[in-house]
Scaffold this motif. Structure first.
Motif, PDB file in Angstrom:
ATOM      1  N   MET A 192       0.705  -1.161  -0.004  1.00 20.52           N
ATOM      2  CA  MET A 192       0.253   0.006   0.060  1.00 20.52           C
ATOM      3  C   MET A 192       0.811   1.363  -0.026  1.00 20.52           C
ATOM      4  O   MET A 192       1.838   1.465   0.858  1.00 20.52           O
ATOM      5  CB  MET A 192      -0.924  -0.087   1.204  1.00 20.52           C
ATOM      6  N   GLU A 193       0.626   2.204  -0.795  1.00 17.89           N
ATOM      7  CA  GLU A 193       1.423   3.399  -0.828  1.00 17.89           C
ATOM      8  C   GLU A 193       0.759   4.223   0.192  1.00 17.89           C
ATOM      9  O   GLU A 193      -0.282   4.664   0.121  1.00 17.89           O
ATOM     10  CB  GLU A 193       1.363   3.931  -2.384  1.00 17.89           C
ATOM     11  N   VAL A 194       1.719   5.091   0.928  1.00 19.46           N
ATOM     12  CA  VAL A 194       1.259   5.853   1.992  1.00 19.46           C
ATOM     13  C   VAL A 194       2.276   7.190   2.181  1.00 19.46           C
ATOM     14  O   VAL A 194       3.381   7.149   1.415  1.00 19.46           O
ATOM     15  CB  VAL A 194       1.591   5.044   3.340  1.00 19.46           C
ATOM     16  N   GLU A 195       1.787   8.284   2.800  1.00 22.68           N
ATOM     17  CA  GLU A 195       2.884   9.360   2.808  1.00 22.68           C
ATOM     18  C   GLU A 195       2.843   9.701   4.254  1.00 22.68           C
ATOM     19  O   GLU A 195       1.760   9.608   4.973  1.00 22.68           O
ATOM     20  CB  GLU A 195       1.903  10.503   2.189  1.00 22.68           C
ATOM     21  N   GLU A 241       0.753  -4.117   6.967  1.00 24.86           N
ATOM     22  CA  GLU A 241       1.842  -5.090   6.829  1.00 24.86           C
ATOM     23  C   GLU A 241       2.801  -4.998   5.572  1.00 24.86           C
ATOM     24  O   GLU A 241       3.852  -5.333   5.787  1.00 24.86           O
ATOM     25  CB  GLU A 241       1.266  -6.521   6.977  1.00 24.86           C
ATOM     26  N   ARG A 242       2.304  -4.232   4.840  1.00 20.58           N
ATOM     27  CA  ARG A 242       3.078  -4.003   3.369  1.00 20.58           C
ATOM     28  C   ARG A 242       2.825  -2.708   3.243  1.00 20.58           C
ATOM     29  O   ARG A 242       2.067  -2.159   2.479  1.00 20.58           O
ATOM     30  CB  ARG A 242       2.767  -5.020   2.266  1.00 20.58           C
ATOM     31  N   VAL A 243       3.991  -1.791   3.176  1.00 23.07           N
ATOM     32  CA  VAL A 243       3.601  -0.279   2.772  1.00 23.07           C
ATOM     33  C   VAL A 243       5.113   0.321   2.094  1.00 23.07           C
ATOM     34  O   VAL A 243       6.140  -0.283   2.192  1.00 23.07           O
ATOM     35  CB  VAL A 243       3.480   0.508   4.047  1.00 23.07           C
ATOM     36  N   PHE A 244       4.834   1.067   1.300  1.00 26.40           N
ATOM     37  CA  PHE A 244       5.880   1.839   0.485  1.00 26.40           C
ATOM     38  C   PHE A 244       5.819   3.324   0.505  1.00 26.40           C
ATOM     39  O   PHE A 244       4.573   3.783   0.271  1.00 26.40           O
ATOM     40  CB  PHE A 244       6.089   1.096  -0.567  1.00 26.40           C
ATOM     41  N   GLU A 245       6.574   3.939   0.409  1.00 30.33           N
ATOM     42  CA  GLU A 245       6.353   5.501   0.062  1.00 30.33           C
ATOM     43  C   GLU A 245       7.821   5.836  -0.874  1.00 30.33           C
ATOM     44  O   GLU A 245       8.806   5.503  -0.686  1.00 30.33           O
ATOM     45  CB  GLU A 245       6.587   6.384   1.643  1.00 30.33           C
ATOM     46  N   ILE A 246       7.190   6.706  -1.752  1.00 29.56           N
ATOM     47  CA  ILE A 246       8.314   7.233  -2.524  1.00 29.56           C
ATOM     48  C   ILE A 246       8.201   8.838  -2.496  1.00 29.56           C
ATOM     49  O   ILE A 246       7.276   9.440  -3.009  1.00 29.56           O
ATOM     50  CB  ILE A 246       7.928   7.025  -4.381  1.00 29.56           C
ATOM     51  N   ASN A 247       9.077   9.360  -1.966  1.00 35.59           N
ATOM     52  CA  ASN A 247       9.040  10.699  -1.578  1.00 35.59           C
ATOM     53  C   ASN A 247      10.416  11.534  -1.314  1.00 35.59           C
ATOM     54  O   ASN A 247      11.278  10.829  -1.558  1.00 35.59           O
ATOM     55  CB  ASN A 247       7.974  10.824  -0.382  1.00 35.59           C
ATOM     56  N   ARG A 248      10.181  12.747  -1.036  1.00 34.23           N
ATOM     57  CA  ARG A 248      11.594  13.487  -0.701  1.00 34.23           C
ATOM     58  C   ARG A 248      12.204  13.368   0.738  1.00 34.23           C
ATOM     59  O   ARG A 248      11.296  13.375   1.650  1.00 34.23           O
ATOM     60  CB  ARG A 248      11.237  14.806  -1.142  1.00 34.23           C
ATOM     61  N   ASN A 249      13.371  13.206   0.808  1.00 39.01           N
ATOM     62  CA  ASN A 249      14.330  13.342   1.874  1.00 39.01           C
ATOM     63  C   ASN A 249      15.203  14.534   1.689  1.00 39.01           C
ATOM     64  O   ASN A 249      15.341  14.991   0.896  1.00 39.01           O
ATOM     65  CB  ASN A 249      15.026  12.173   2.111  1.00 39.01           C
ATOM     66  N   PHE A 250      15.533  15.155   2.938  1.00 33.56           N
ATOM     67  CA  PHE A 250      16.294  16.384   3.000  1.00 33.56           C
ATOM     68  C   PHE A 250      17.539  16.220   3.938  1.00 33.56           C
ATOM     69  O   PHE A 250      17.204  15.834   5.273  1.00 33.56           O
ATOM     70  CB  PHE A 250      15.614  17.531   3.417  1.00 33.56           C
ATOM     71  N   ARG A 251      18.639  16.345   3.468  1.00 35.78           N
ATOM     72  CA  ARG A 251      19.875  16.274   4.285  1.00 35.78           C
ATOM     73  C   ARG A 251      20.646  17.514   4.077  1.00 35.78           C
ATOM     74  O   ARG A 251      20.991  17.885   3.064  1.00 35.78           O
ATOM     75  CB  ARG A 251      20.723  15.027   3.775  1.00 35.78           C
ATOM     76  N   ASN A 252      21.109  17.950   5.204  1.00 28.20           N
ATOM     77  CA  ASN A 252      21.760  19.133   5.500  1.00 28.20           C
ATOM     78  C   ASN A 252      23.231  19.038   5.152  1.00 28.20           C
ATOM     79  O   ASN A 252      24.082  19.240   5.996  1.00 28.20           O
ATOM     80  CB  ASN A 252      21.381  20.096   6.667  1.00 28.20           C
ATOM     81  N   GLU A 253      23.518  18.461   4.018  1.00 25.64           N
ATOM     82  CA  GLU A 253      25.136  18.264   3.665  1.00 25.64           C
ATOM     83  C   GLU A 253      25.469  18.732   2.132  1.00 25.64           C
ATOM     84  O   GLU A 253      24.509  19.606   1.615  1.00 25.64           O
ATOM     85  CB  GLU A 253      25.129  16.710   3.785  1.00 25.64           C
ATOM     86  N   ALA A 271       6.113  -6.996   6.478  1.00 25.86           N
ATOM     87  CA  ALA A 271       6.172  -7.999   7.313  1.00 25.86           C
ATOM     88  C   ALA A 271       6.144  -9.219   7.261  1.00 25.86           C
ATOM     89  O   ALA A 271       5.996  -9.663   6.227  1.00 25.86           O
ATOM     90  CB  ALA A 271       4.661  -7.665   8.548  1.00 25.86           C
ATOM     91  N   TYR A 272       6.830 -10.280   8.250  1.00 27.43           N
ATOM     92  CA  TYR A 272       7.002 -11.498   8.138  1.00 27.43           C
ATOM     93  C   TYR A 272       7.932 -11.733   6.844  1.00 27.43           C
ATOM     94  O   TYR A 272       7.964 -12.685   6.500  1.00 27.43           O
ATOM     95  CB  TYR A 272       5.533 -12.314   7.821  1.00 27.43           C
ATOM     96  N   ALA A 273       8.617 -10.830   6.749  1.00 28.52           N
ATOM     97  CA  ALA A 273       9.833 -11.090   5.643  1.00 28.52           C
ATOM     98  C   ALA A 273      11.401 -10.671   6.388  1.00 28.52           C
ATOM     99  O   ALA A 273      11.281 -10.077   7.423  1.00 28.52           O
ATOM    100  CB  ALA A 273       9.988 -10.205   4.501  1.00 28.52           C
ATOM    101  N   ASP A 274      12.516 -11.221   6.072  1.00 28.38           N
ATOM    102  CA  ASP A 274      13.622 -10.807   6.499  1.00 28.38           C
ATOM    103  C   ASP A 274      14.447 -10.178   5.422  1.00 28.38           C
ATOM    104  O   ASP A 274      14.049 -10.203   4.345  1.00 28.38           O
ATOM    105  CB  ASP A 274      14.638 -11.877   7.264  1.00 28.38           C
ATOM    106  N   TYR A 275      15.973 -10.037   5.586  1.00 32.56           N
ATOM    107  CA  TYR A 275      16.588  -9.182   4.791  1.00 32.56           C
ATOM    108  C   TYR A 275      16.917  -9.956   3.500  1.00 32.56           C
ATOM    109  O   TYR A 275      17.113  -9.424   2.586  1.00 32.56           O
ATOM    110  CB  TYR A 275      17.886  -8.798   5.473  1.00 32.56           C
ATOM    111  N   LYS A 276      16.880 -11.283   3.761  1.00 35.25           N
ATOM    112  CA  LYS A 276      17.183 -12.193   2.470  1.00 35.25           C
ATOM    113  C   LYS A 276      16.177 -12.194   1.583  1.00 35.25           C
ATOM    114  O   LYS A 276      16.253 -12.229   0.272  1.00 35.25           O
ATOM    115  CB  LYS A 276      17.403 -13.583   2.961  1.00 35.25           C
ATOM    116  N   ASP A 277      14.926 -12.060   2.288  1.00 37.06           N
ATOM    117  CA  ASP A 277      13.503 -11.931   1.087  1.00 37.06           C
ATOM    118  C   ASP A 277      13.855 -10.757   0.525  1.00 37.06           C
ATOM    119  O   ASP A 277      13.334 -10.793  -0.909  1.00 37.06           O
ATOM    120  CB  ASP A 277      12.350 -12.295   2.043  1.00 37.06           C
ATOM    121  N   LEU A 278      14.186  -9.493   0.937  1.00 35.34           N
ATOM    122  CA  LEU A 278      14.354  -8.226   0.437  1.00 35.34           C
ATOM    123  C   LEU A 278      15.299  -8.377  -0.576  1.00 35.34           C
ATOM    124  O   LEU A 278      15.126  -7.764  -1.636  1.00 35.34           O
ATOM    125  CB  LEU A 278      14.507  -7.330   1.366  1.00 35.34           C
ATOM    126  N   MET A 279      16.327  -9.063  -0.445  1.00 36.54           N
ATOM    127  CA  MET A 279      17.342  -9.259  -1.392  1.00 36.54           C
ATOM    128  C   MET A 279      16.907  -9.846  -2.800  1.00 36.54           C
ATOM    129  O   MET A 279      16.925  -9.420  -3.925  1.00 36.54           O
ATOM    130  CB  MET A 279      18.910  -9.857  -1.051  1.00 36.54           C
TER     131      MET A 279
END
Length: 508
Positions: A192-195, A241-253, A271-279
RNA sequence: GGGCCGUUAACUCAGUUGGUAGAGUAUCUGCCUUUUAAGCAGAGAAUCGCGCGUUCGAGCCGCGCACGGCCCA
């Protein structure tokens, strides 16, 4: 107002004459019924049955070039779908319209109605029967052959860059396609896309210095977010349990070919996934996006062919340092020898990292940045990041010194960072406190304590894995761009002189 | 923050040893009804990024500043 150029004066004069003749320079009633693409598709479909009278098209666009021959002219006009040639004849459009046409300039928008014919050289061309001025341009355009090259002007006046340089247009179309492909990829997998907030009372989710802003009526300082992470995980706690967001981040560098103070990030949590699932998921996603955007399984970046399909190499941070960085394994265990080694290679370790008592995480990741990262051309997952540089990651069950985390490198750039999420609130608190110590010691990028997030974790977050992907860097890969400014429509620039003065007077 | 490079007509670029500025495209005028970087003839167009200095004289040399690019931190 600085310069009033002769060429603009001439044009203003011409415009005054048109106004005197009651020509509407900015009408808003021209009904467009065809695009250039419609015309081209029709040619493709009908071919030989096309006559000058049938079919008839009504199109509009910006005049990009004109070849005048006294009583007839060729023009090239462009709309959002492409460029096309039209032929304007005095005996077709009439004396009055042709007189108006002679007053028009490159850059003006025209509305055109007519059929099609083929020129001597075999080019399908719109035979104009009716011509209308749709919008007058008051300024001269850059030269057609060399276009607009000066990078400063290109970035400051991106609209001109887009008009003049088709490769720039293509880059931003590509960027848009990448984002759409990613969105589709997640939506079909039940994400689900969220803000989540861009203004946060406590900046978190990354190690970076934030921008500060102020809310007047609340009397409250707020931070532009450096990452959405902690809010997205609150949503997982909340049952999304499943969310994503595509948006701006700001870093003062600083600003560089790889850094813009605001940049676009994809973050997603499952949810119910680990880092290997994400790879695995990341491989699938890149493979899908590459096919959608590039139409193949590979791309070419700065001369290297990069295979984006299939499965990618996975190695630990230590393995990479030994095998690719050529660093002796024993060295990695000894803090003093590591520091000696770094200084012998002219690698500067920041004071806060070298003076820190205990782990060698920051020294090791710095060595990795310099000696390994640039060599990781083909997509490679690096795992086994030390706990001390991963304050939000779950500790590995097999080795308490490292986390269940990976970073993805492509073409020598860090593209993604993902991990199994630390969901033990007590341990998270300890990690935050450790970061707070570093913060007190002067590390402005150390993570902030976020009590509210700890409380959220105390309600229970299911086992979850999350990942962030830098969209700008991804766009750089697909656009074969050496600088991030080539994939950001309006990259940050210092204001040009008078603009800065005007802005400050605006505030006072 | 540091190093190197750049800033000249609307655009892309030349500019010699320091001697008051050039081209192509664009623009304007005239001719031209199948061009496509159209052609022919003519014309106009410059605060040489900004400031200070050296010099009889600065686009050019020196110092400072601004903006940008690349590299490094």
């Amino acid at each position: 107002m600085k310069t009033t150029s002769n060429i603009i004066e001439q044009r203003r004069k011409k415009i005054a004459e048109l106004k005197n003749k009651d020509v509407n320079l900015f009408p808003n009633d021209f009904a467009v019924s065809h695009t250039v693409k419609n015309i081209r598709d029709t040619i493709e479909d009908l071919q030989d049955s096309i006559t000058e009278d049938n079919p008839v098209f009504v199109a509009a666009g910006r005049m990009m070039a004109v070849n005048r021959f006294g009583k007839a002219s060729f023009i090239r006009f462009r709309d959002r779908t492409g460029q096309f040639q039209a032929y304007v004849r005095k005996d077709n459009v009439g004396d009055e319209a042709y007189a108006l046409f002679k007053q028009l300039d490159i850059g003006d928008f025209v509305g055109l109605k007519g059929g099609l014919f083929k020129t001597k050289t075999g080019e399908w061309t719109l035979l104009v029967n009716e011509l209308k001025l749709v919008c007058k341009s008051m300024r001269p355009f850059p030269e057609k052959f060399h276009g607009l090259k000066d990078p400063e002007k290109r970035y400051r006046k991106r609209y001109l860059d887009l008009i003049m340089n088709s490769d720039v247009r293509d880059t931003f179309i590509k960027r848009s396609k990448i984002i759409q492909a990613i969105r589709t990829f997640f939506l079909v997998r039940d994400f689900m896309e969220v803000e989540t907030p861009m203004m946060q009372p406590v900046p978190g989710g990354a190690e970076a210095e934030p921008f500060i802003t102020h809310h007047n009526s609340l009397g409250l300082d707020l931070f532009l977010r450096i990452a959405p992470e902690l809010y997205l995980k609150r949503l997982v706690i909340g049952g999304f349990e499943r969310v994503f967001e595509i948006n701006r981040n700001f870093r003062n560098e600083g600003i560089s070919t790889r850094h813009n103070p605001e940049f676009t990030m994809l973050e997603f949590y499952q949810a119910y996934a680990d880092y290997k699932d994400l790879m695995n998921l990341t491989e699938d996603m890149f493979s899908y996006v590459t096919r959608e955007v590039a139409g193949s399984d590979s791309i070419v970046y700065q001369g290297s062919t990069i295979d984006m399909g299939g499965r990618w190499r996975r190695m630990t941070l230590f393995e990479a340092l030994e095998e690719i960085g050529g660093i002796d394994a024993d060295l990695l265990k000894n803090r003093e020898r590591l520091l000696d080694f770094a200084s012998s290679r002219g690698i500067v370790i920041t004071k806060k990292a070298s003076e820190k008592i205990g782990g060698t995480g920051k020294i090791i990741t710095k060595l990795f940045d310099v000696m390994v990262e640039p060599k990781l051309i083909q997509p490679t997952f690096i795992t086994g990041y030390p706990v001390e540089v991963s304050p939000l990651s779950r500790r590995s069950d097999s080795d308490p010194a490292i986390t269940d985390r990976f970073e993805l490198f492509i073409a020598g750039h860090e593209i993604a960072n993902g991990f199994s999420e630390l969901n033990d609130p007590d341990e998270q608190k300890v990690r935050f406190l450790q970061q707070a110590t570093e913060r007190d010691a002067g590390d402005k990028e150390a993570h902030c304590m976020d009590e509210d997030y700890i409380e959220a974790l105390e309600y229970g977050m299911p086992p979850t894995a999350g990942e962030g992907i830098g969209i700008d860097r991804l766009a750089m890969l697909f656009a074969d761009a050496a600088s991030i400014r080539e994939v950001i429509l309006f990259p940050h620039m210092k204001p040009a002189g008078n603009i800065a003065e005007e802005a400050s007077s605006l505030l006072n």
